[in-house]
Scaffold this active site. Structure first.
Site, mmCIF file in Angstrom:
data_model
loop_
_atom_site.group_PDB
_atom_site.id
_atom_site.type_symbol
_atom_site.label_atom_id
_atom_site.label_comp_id
_atom_site.label_asym_id
_atom_site.label_seq_id
_atom_site.Cartn_x
_atom_site.Cartn_y
_atom_site.Cartn_z
ATOM 1 N N ASN A 1 -3.998 0.456 6.517
ATOM 2 C CA ASN A 1 -5.145 0.389 7.427
ATOM 3 C C ASN A 1 -6.451 -0.041 6.769
ATOM 4 O O ASN A 1 -7.406 -0.386 7.461
ATOM 5 C CB ASN A 1 -5.349 1.739 8.114
ATOM 6 N N ASN B 1 -2.415 -3.367 11.951
ATOM 7 C CA ASN B 1 -3.594 -2.719 11.386
ATOM 8 C C ASN B 1 -4.058 -3.324 10.060
ATOM 9 O O ASN B 1 -5.254 -3.327 9.755
ATOM 10 C CB ASN B 1 -3.343 -1.221 11.207
ATOM 11 N N TYR C 1 -3.572 1.595 1.121
ATOM 12 C CA TYR C 1 -2.780 1.877 2.319
ATOM 13 C C TYR C 1 -3.127 0.836 3.373
ATOM 14 O O TYR C 1 -4.203 0.239 3.373
ATOM 15 C CB TYR C 1 -2.964 3.308 2.827
ATOM 16 N N TYR D 1 7.620 4.585 0.298
ATOM 17 C CA TYR D 1 7.533 3.471 1.242
ATOM 18 C C TYR D 1 8.360 2.260 0.835
ATOM 19 O O TYR D 1 8.359 1.243 1.524
ATOM 20 C CB TYR D 1 6.073 3.047 1.418
ATOM 21 N N ASP E 1 4.471 -7.910 7.836
ATOM 22 C CA ASP E 1 5.592 -7.650 8.736
ATOM 23 C C ASP E 1 5.169 -7.922 10.170
ATOM 24 O O ASP E 1 3.984 -7.816 10.513
ATOM 25 C CB ASP E 1 6.052 -6.202 8.592
ATOM 26 N N HIS F 1 7.359 -1.933 6.930
ATOM 27 C CA HIS F 1 5.938 -2.194 6.734
ATOM 28 C C HIS F 1 5.633 -2.741 5.341
ATOM 29 O O HIS F 1 4.550 -3.274 5.119
ATOM 30 C CB HIS F 1 5.161 -0.898 6.956
#
Length: 217
Positions: free
Chosen positions: A95, A141, A93, A43, A120, A48
């Protein structure tokens, strides 16, 4: 008539807050600066994860080490604007970012007003910075999770524009998990510096001052 010694004695017994007490009270002020993202090399440099990269930059500029692993987060501590702050990268993560933020804020007794979230934002042009003192998740989220766990949306946030898909039918998840283009990288490097400035301004002079300074550029 009371003499001068009696007057001085009476003044000393008044319940004034001593200079020492005030200093101790001020030292209890702490901030969480939370950069949102997803853990894992896959990532890195994705849209994100711009919050993570901003935390890394701030830590480097402040000489802080993100070497603590607790509260479902990687974090470190430093001083910004004379205030103690924790630089935080949740490892849950995106969420479930709120789990980490909630646990740290509860342990250190930090109110929502002292939790600055860097995230972001696809509604802003690439590289644009916008400071907000509170508000809804706006479909993000990570913010949604934090609002849910804190039971409040009154935390400041530094929104970092990452642009939006340019054609219809583009999967939004694919877009935010995609990497910046070669042309966008220098733009986002400048945005990270601006986000750092925004965080400093919030801590030193308050959210309104940061909005006036950063949202007009």
């Amino acid at each position: 008539m009371a003499n001068i010694k009696q007057i001085i004695g009476q003044i000393k017994n008044l319940p004034f807050l001593s200079v020492k007490d005030k200093t101790e009270e001020e030292e209890n002020i702490m901030y969480l600066i939370v950069g949102l993202g997803n853990p894992g090399k896959q990532y890195d440099m994705t849209r994100h994860n711009i919050g993570f990269h901003t935390i890394d930059y701030i830590a480097d500029e402040c000489g802080a080490k993100l070497n603590k692993l607790k509260f479902k987060a990687v974090y470190g501590e430093t001083v910004i604007g004379g205030e103690k702050v924790y630089l935080v990268k949740p490892q849950t993560y995106m969420n479930l970012s709120g789990d980490s933020v909630y646990e740290m804020s509860k342990f250190y007794k930090i109110p929502p007003e002292n939790i600055i979230v860097i995230n972001d934002d696809i509604s802003l042009d690439t590289g644009r910075i916008r400071v907000r003192g509170k508000g809804s998740a706006g479909g993000h989220n990570g913010l949604k999770s934090i609002i849910y766990r804190l039971g409040s949306d009154t935390f400041p946030r530094v929104k970092m524009g990452v642009g939006a898909p340019t054609h219809e039918g583009y999967d939004l998840a694919d877009f935010v998990l995609g990497r910046f283009t070669k042309e966008e990288i220098p733009v986002m490097e400048k945005a990270i510096i601006k986000a750092h400035t925004a965080v400093e301004e919030i801590i030193k002079n308050g959210v309104e001052a940061a909005m006036n300074k950063c949202n007009t550029k």
